[in-house]
Scaffold this motif. Sequence first.
Motif, short mmCIF file in Angstrom:
data_model
loop_
_atom_site.label_atom_id
_atom_site.label_comp_id
_atom_site.label_asym_id
_atom_site.label_seq_id
_atom_site.Cartn_x
_atom_site.Cartn_y
_atom_site.Cartn_z
N ARG A 143 0.84 -1.20 0.00
CA ARG A 143 0.00 0.00 0.00
C ARG A 143 0.87 1.25 0.00
N ALA A 144 0.39 2.28 -0.70
CA ALA A 144 1.15 3.52 -0.82
C ALA A 144 1.43 4.14 0.54
N VAL A 145 0.51 3.97 1.48
CA VAL A 145 0.67 4.58 2.80
C VAL A 145 1.89 4.00 3.52
N ASP A 146 2.29 2.79 3.13
CA ASP A 146 3.46 2.16 3.76
C ASP A 146 4.75 2.48 3.02
N LYS A 147 4.64 3.20 1.90
CA LYS A 147 5.83 3.53 1.11
C LYS A 147 5.94 5.05 0.99
N LYS A 148 6.18 5.72 2.11
CA LYS A 148 6.25 7.18 2.11
C LYS A 148 7.48 7.66 1.33
N ILE A 149 7.23 8.50 0.33
CA ILE A 149 8.30 9.00 -0.53
C ILE A 149 8.13 10.49 -0.72
N GLU A 150 9.24 11.19 -0.67
CA GLU A 150 9.25 12.63 -0.91
C GLU A 150 10.20 12.93 -2.07
N ILE A 151 9.68 13.55 -3.12
CA ILE A 151 10.45 13.82 -4.33
C ILE A 151 10.71 15.32 -4.44
N THR A 152 11.98 15.70 -4.60
CA THR A 152 12.35 17.10 -4.83
C THR A 152 13.04 17.20 -6.19
N VAL A 153 12.60 18.17 -6.98
CA VAL A 153 13.22 18.44 -8.28
C VAL A 153 13.90 19.80 -8.22
N GLU A 154 15.19 19.84 -8.57
CA GLU A 154 15.96 21.08 -8.54
C GLU A 154 16.38 21.47 -9.95
N SER A 155 16.33 22.78 -10.22
CA SER A 155 16.72 23.29 -11.53
C SER A 155 17.50 24.59 -11.35
N THR A 156 18.52 24.76 -12.18
CA THR A 156 19.29 26.00 -12.19
C THR A 156 18.93 26.78 -13.45
N ASP A 157 18.36 27.98 -13.29
CA ASP A 157 17.89 28.73 -14.47
C ASP A 157 19.07 29.39 -15.19
N LEU A 158 18.74 30.14 -16.26
CA LEU A 158 19.77 30.73 -17.11
C LEU A 158 20.60 31.77 -16.38
N ASN A 159 20.09 32.28 -15.27
CA ASN A 159 20.82 33.28 -14.48
C ASN A 159 21.60 32.66 -13.32
N GLY A 160 21.58 31.33 -13.24
CA GLY A 160 22.32 30.65 -12.19
C GLY A 160 21.56 30.48 -10.90
N LYS A 161 20.28 30.85 -10.88
CA LYS A 161 19.47 30.72 -9.66
C LYS A 161 18.90 29.31 -9.56
N VAL A 162 19.03 28.71 -8.37
CA VAL A 162 18.52 27.36 -8.14
C VAL A 162 17.10 27.45 -7.57
N SER A 193 13.47 24.93 -6.69
CA SER A 193 13.09 23.53 -6.44
C SER A 193 11.61 23.42 -6.15
N VAL A 194 11.06 22.24 -6.39
CA VAL A 194 9.69 21.91 -6.01
C VAL A 194 9.72 20.55 -5.34
N THR A 195 8.81 20.34 -4.40
CA THR A 195 8.77 19.09 -3.65
C THR A 195 7.34 18.57 -3.59
N THR A 196 7.20 17.26 -3.75
CA THR A 196 5.89 16.64 -3.61
C THR A 196 6.05 15.29 -2.93
N GLY A 197 4.95 14.74 -2.44
CA GLY A 197 5.00 13.45 -1.76
C GLY A 197 4.75 13.60 -0.28
N GLU A 252 5.84 14.72 -9.93
CA GLU A 252 4.64 13.89 -9.82
C GLU A 252 4.79 12.58 -10.59
N SER A 253 5.48 12.64 -11.74
CA SER A 253 5.72 11.41 -12.51
C SER A 253 6.62 10.46 -11.73
N ALA A 254 7.66 11.00 -11.10
CA ALA A 254 8.56 10.17 -10.30
C ALA A 254 7.83 9.57 -9.11
N LEU A 255 6.94 10.35 -8.50
CA LEU A 255 6.17 9.86 -7.35
C LEU A 255 5.22 8.76 -7.79
#
Length: 325
Positions: free
Chosen positions: A208-227, A229-233, A257-260
């Motif tokens: 069951r999903a409730v027994d598989k707690k997962i937290e996914i963070t996606v990080e991106s560095t934009d064209l100006n060098g700023k990092v 991130s978004v997190t789901t899960g 969300e796809s990774a989750l």
Amino acid sequence: MYFDMDWEIFFYTDGVERRLLTLAECEIDCSVDNLADVATIVLPEAFMNEVILKDIESKIGRGSEVIIRLGYDGNLETEFTGYVQDIRTNDSTLKILCEDALYLFRKTVKDVVMKPTSIKKIAQSLVSQIDASFTVSCDYDINYEKFTIHQATAYDVLKKLQEETKANIYFDTAKKVLHIHPPYIEKGGETKYNLHLNVEQSSLEYKRAVDKKIEITVESTDLNGKVTSVTTGATGGDKTTLKVGPMSKADMLKIAESALKKNSFDGYAGSFDTWLIPVVRPTYTAEIEDYDYEYKTGRYYVVSVKTAFSPSGGIRTVTPGIKLS
């Protein structure tokens, strides 16, 4: 009721068709999680004398097209279409290693900086350089502010796209289509299994999903060098961080969300062995029925299918993904 298994393996080199007349064993591994479907053809030891080996290598060398068909009582289905990647001899065996259309995409492509662009445009650029007769089927709307290709093969680029976006990227070699989809979206056919009737062996475990707690963070560095991130899960769950190229937060969230989705769901984990019928492919919807535990019965997305056969018979190992209903 007894059925006779039949098989056919054809090689095509410079328009000349050659049929394989003998076989020790063959294994075909297909998965939406892998960039390539692969097949390994093993010939009997009787083929291991030098004259026959040279004859095989001269007639079905690297790049020869291969088609493998399989079934019962003359009703054959095409199980694999691809190309000979290598011919190896070791441990008193001769192995012919085959790969689907990804074999063609292991070629170097032009260095380029694409901005802005999308995963579909990147794939179309690769196809136009490798083989313009291929088409791209992409419904994964991920956009990059900038995407750089430098000293890379088309395979390298596809691998990077898969790793960053968690897309299902695979080829339909026979129809010359490069598929790119979010997980569990592309639907093939349908089939049905009963754990008490047409499943020979199973390692399935219901989780069951409730027994598989997962937290996914996606990080991106934009064209100006700023990092950014978004997190789901689930907060406090097992943490995974993915780094992607410059893109919007909305697209980063799609990837998270796809990774989750790939890692957190109610349903079976594991695989099961069955026979060659019914036919099943990755992307199929498979109904799995369990008389003992009705809550486990449901329709599952088939992620991978491994098919092994020899003159004595065949077996499929099926791995389901999420429970669809």
